[in-house]
Design a protein around this motif. Structure first.
Motif, mmCIF file in Angstrom:
data_model
loop_
_atom_site.group_PDB
_atom_site.id
_atom_site.type_symbol
_atom_site.label_atom_id
_atom_site.label_comp_id
_atom_site.label_asym_id
_atom_site.label_seq_id
_atom_site.Cartn_x
_atom_site.Cartn_y
_atom_site.Cartn_z
ATOM 1 N N THR A 1 -4.922 0.557 -0.755
ATOM 2 C CA THR A 1 -3.574 0.973 -0.258
ATOM 3 C C THR A 1 -2.850 -0.369 -0.168
ATOM 4 O O THR A 1 -3.299 -1.734 -0.015
ATOM 5 C CB THR A 1 -3.438 1.665 1.232
ATOM 6 O OG1 THR A 1 -4.327 0.712 2.193
ATOM 7 C CG2 THR A 1 -4.218 3.124 1.066
ATOM 8 N N CYS A 2 -1.525 -0.299 -0.116
ATOM 9 C CA CYS A 2 -0.712 -1.506 0.049
ATOM 10 C C CYS A 2 -0.606 -1.720 1.624
ATOM 11 O O CYS A 2 -0.277 -0.673 2.582
ATOM 12 C CB CYS A 2 0.989 -1.197 -0.377
ATOM 13 S SG CYS A 2 2.117 -2.439 0.131
ATOM 14 N N GLY A 3 -0.991 -2.790 2.080
ATOM 15 C CA GLY A 3 -0.954 -3.494 3.537
ATOM 16 C C GLY A 3 0.531 -3.424 4.046
ATOM 17 O O GLY A 3 0.603 -3.389 5.346
ATOM 18 N N ASN A 4 1.446 -3.532 3.166
ATOM 19 C CA ASN A 4 2.938 -3.720 3.824
ATOM 20 C C ASN A 4 3.712 -2.150 3.961
ATOM 21 O O ASN A 4 4.167 -2.000 4.994
ATOM 22 C CB ASN A 4 3.725 -4.310 2.602
ATOM 23 C CG ASN A 4 5.310 -4.521 3.319
ATOM 24 O OD1 ASN A 4 5.485 -4.890 4.331
ATOM 25 N ND2 ASN A 4 6.135 -4.358 2.428
ATOM 26 N N CYS A 5 3.376 -1.349 2.707
ATOM 27 C CA CYS A 5 4.081 -0.148 2.886
ATOM 28 C C CYS A 5 3.278 1.164 2.989
ATOM 29 O O CYS A 5 3.822 2.256 3.257
ATOM 30 C CB CYS A 5 5.245 -0.007 1.854
ATOM 31 S SG CYS A 5 4.343 0.622 -0.141
ATOM 32 N N GLY A 6 2.026 0.983 2.872
ATOM 33 C CA GLY A 6 1.061 2.000 3.007
ATOM 34 C C GLY A 6 0.769 2.756 1.876
ATOM 35 O O GLY A 6 0.125 3.994 1.630
ATOM 36 N N LYS B 1 -0.153 -5.536 -7.564
ATOM 37 C CA LYS B 1 1.221 -5.540 -7.038
ATOM 38 C C LYS B 1 1.772 -4.206 -6.836
ATOM 39 O O LYS B 1 1.496 -3.344 -7.524
ATOM 40 C CB LYS B 1 2.102 -6.365 -8.046
ATOM 41 C CG LYS B 1 3.489 -6.859 -7.199
ATOM 42 C CD LYS B 1 4.500 -7.671 -8.177
ATOM 43 C CE LYS B 1 5.815 -7.386 -8.082
ATOM 44 N NZ LYS B 1 6.635 -7.852 -9.169
ATOM 45 N N CYS B 2 2.195 -3.883 -5.667
ATOM 46 C CA CYS B 2 2.753 -2.632 -5.142
ATOM 47 C C CYS B 2 3.798 -2.145 -5.956
ATOM 48 O O CYS B 2 4.841 -3.063 -5.998
ATOM 49 C CB CYS B 2 3.012 -2.603 -3.616
ATOM 50 S SG CYS B 2 3.457 -0.895 -3.141
ATOM 51 N N ASP B 3 4.002 -1.040 -6.429
ATOM 52 C CA ASP B 3 4.878 -0.611 -7.197
ATOM 53 C C ASP B 3 6.247 -0.185 -6.420
ATOM 54 O O ASP B 3 7.551 -0.270 -6.934
ATOM 55 C CB ASP B 3 4.538 0.746 -8.056
ATOM 56 C CG ASP B 3 3.304 0.623 -8.893
ATOM 57 O OD1 ASP B 3 2.914 -0.378 -9.269
ATOM 58 O OD2 ASP B 3 2.888 1.758 -9.367
ATOM 59 N N VAL B 4 5.821 -0.004 -5.022
ATOM 60 C CA VAL B 4 6.980 0.605 -4.337
ATOM 61 C C VAL B 4 7.770 -0.746 -3.595
ATOM 62 O O VAL B 4 8.924 -0.578 -3.621
ATOM 63 C CB VAL B 4 6.504 1.542 -3.242
ATOM 64 C CG1 VAL B 4 7.370 1.807 -2.179
ATOM 65 C CG2 VAL B 4 5.871 2.860 -3.630
ATOM 66 N N CYS B 5 6.903 -1.602 -3.126
ATOM 67 C CA CYS B 5 7.546 -2.723 -2.426
ATOM 68 C C CYS B 5 7.440 -4.045 -3.002
ATOM 69 O O CYS B 5 7.842 -5.027 -2.438
ATOM 70 C CB CYS B 5 7.294 -2.518 -0.866
ATOM 71 S SG CYS B 5 5.622 -3.151 -0.671
ATOM 72 N N GLY B 6 6.340 -4.114 -3.879
ATOM 73 C CA GLY B 6 6.180 -5.466 -4.385
ATOM 74 C C GLY B 6 5.297 -6.222 -3.703
ATOM 75 O O GLY B 6 4.802 -7.463 -4.440
HETATM 76 ZN ZN ZN Z 1 3.894 -1.474 -0.902
#
Ligand code: ZN
Ligand code: ADP
Ligand code: ADP
Length: 215
Positions: A128-133, A148-153
Motif C-alpha cells: 500500500t501507499c504509505g502516504n495516501c493508503g 510510485k503511487c498512481d494516486v499521489c506520486g
Molecule cells: Zn499514494
C-alpha cells in the motif's frame, strides 16, 4: 447509509471501501488501519496489540469496540463503511448498540466471497501507499510506474508484517471460527448481500453498487 464489508483477509474490503469513499463521500472505518496507526505511534495499546496482530490472532473485543466508539463519536455525515469490523458476534452487538445511541442503523452487510486459494496470492503480493493508503498488488494491481503511487506520486510503499503465509493461515482460522458466524447472523436479520469477490476490481464495484441500490 451505513454498511459493513465482510470477508476474509484479502477479500478486497479495503480496495472497495476506498472506492466508496471516493464516489460517495462515505467514511471508511477500518479497525486494522486504526490498530496499525496505534502501533506505529507507539501508544501503550499499540505495543500491547503488535504481537497479537503479527501472529494473526484477533485483538480483544474491548479494544476494537473502544476504537470504533471513539471514531463514531467524532465523525458526522456521509455514512460509515465498516471495514474489518465487526469480526465477532460481541462486536456485532456492540456496533448495533452504538449506532442505536446515535439514532442510526445498519443498512447493508456485503459479504465478499472468494476462495481460500486466491487469498494466499492476494495477501503475499499486497502493498500500500504509505502516504495516501491506495492498495496495490505486485501482479494483480501494479503501479503504473514501479514503486510510485498512481494516486499521489509518493514512493513510500509499505508491506505489512502480517502479510505472510503463516500469519494468513492463522487469520483464516480466526475468520472461520469467529467471524464467519456473522454471515448467518446478518442473513437472518435480512441485511446480507453477497458479491463475487473473485471478479475484476471494477466488476466487484459494480456488484457492490447494485447491492447498495437494493438496500
Ligand atoms: Zn499514494
Ligand atoms: P485484513 O485486511 O487482512 O482483513 P485487517 O487490516 O482488517 O486485515 O486486520 C489486521 C489485524 O488487525 C487482524 O489480523 C487482527 O489482529 C487485528 N484486527 C483488525 N480488526 C479487528 C477486529 N475488528 N477485531 C479484532 N482484531 C482486529
Ligand atoms: P482486504 O481489505 O479484504 O484484506 P484488500 O482490499 O487489501 O483486501 O485486497 C487484498 C489484495 O488483493 C490487494 O493487494 C489488492 O490490490 C488485491 N485485490 C483486491 N481486490 C481484488 C480483485 N477483485 N481482483 C484482484 N485483486 C484484488
Amino acid at each position: 447509509m451505513n454498511i459493513i464489508l465482510l470477508g476474509p483477509p484479502g477479500a478486497g474490503k479495503g480496495t472497495q471501501a476506498r472506492k466508496l469513499v471516493d464516489e460517495r463521500g462515505m467514511i471508511q472505518l477500518s479497525t486494522g488501519d486504526m490498530l496499525r496507526e496505534a502501533r506505529s505511534s507507539g501508544t501503550e495499546m499499540g505495543k500491547r496489540v503488535a504481537e497479537v496482530m503479527d501472529r494473526g490472532d484477533l485483538v480483544t473485543d474491548e479494544i476494537v469496540i473502544g476504537l470504533i466508539e471513539e471514531k463514531l463519536a467524532g465523525e458526522q455525515g456521509g455514512g460509515f463503511i465498516f471495514d474489518g469490523f465487526p469480526r465477532t458476534l460481541a462486536q456485532a452487538d456492540a456496533l448495533e448498540a452504538l449506532l442505536d445511541k446515535l439514532g442510526q442503523k445498519l443498512d447493508a452487510v456485503i459479504e465478499m466471497r472468494v476462495d481460500d486459494e486466491a487469498l494466499v496470492a492476494r495477501i503475499t503480493g499486497r502493498f500500500t501507499c504509505g502516504n495516501c493508503g491506495e492498495v496495490y498488488h505486485d501482479a494483480l494491481k501494479p503501479t503504473a510506474e514501479p514503486g510510485k503511487c498512481d494516486v499521489c506520486g509518493s514512493t513510500d510503499m509499505k508491506r505489512r508484517a502480517d502479510d505472510n503465509e503463516e500469519s494468513l493461515r492463522q487469520r483464516l482460522m480466526e475468520y472461520y471460527k469467529k467471524t464467519s458466524p456473522l454471515i448467518g447472523y446478518y442473513y437472518a436479520k435480512g441485511t446480507l448481500s453477497r458479491v463475487d469477490g473473485l471478479a475484476e476490481i471494477d466488476e466487484v464495484s459494480d456488484a457492490v453498487r447494485a447491492a447498495l441500490a437494493k438496500a
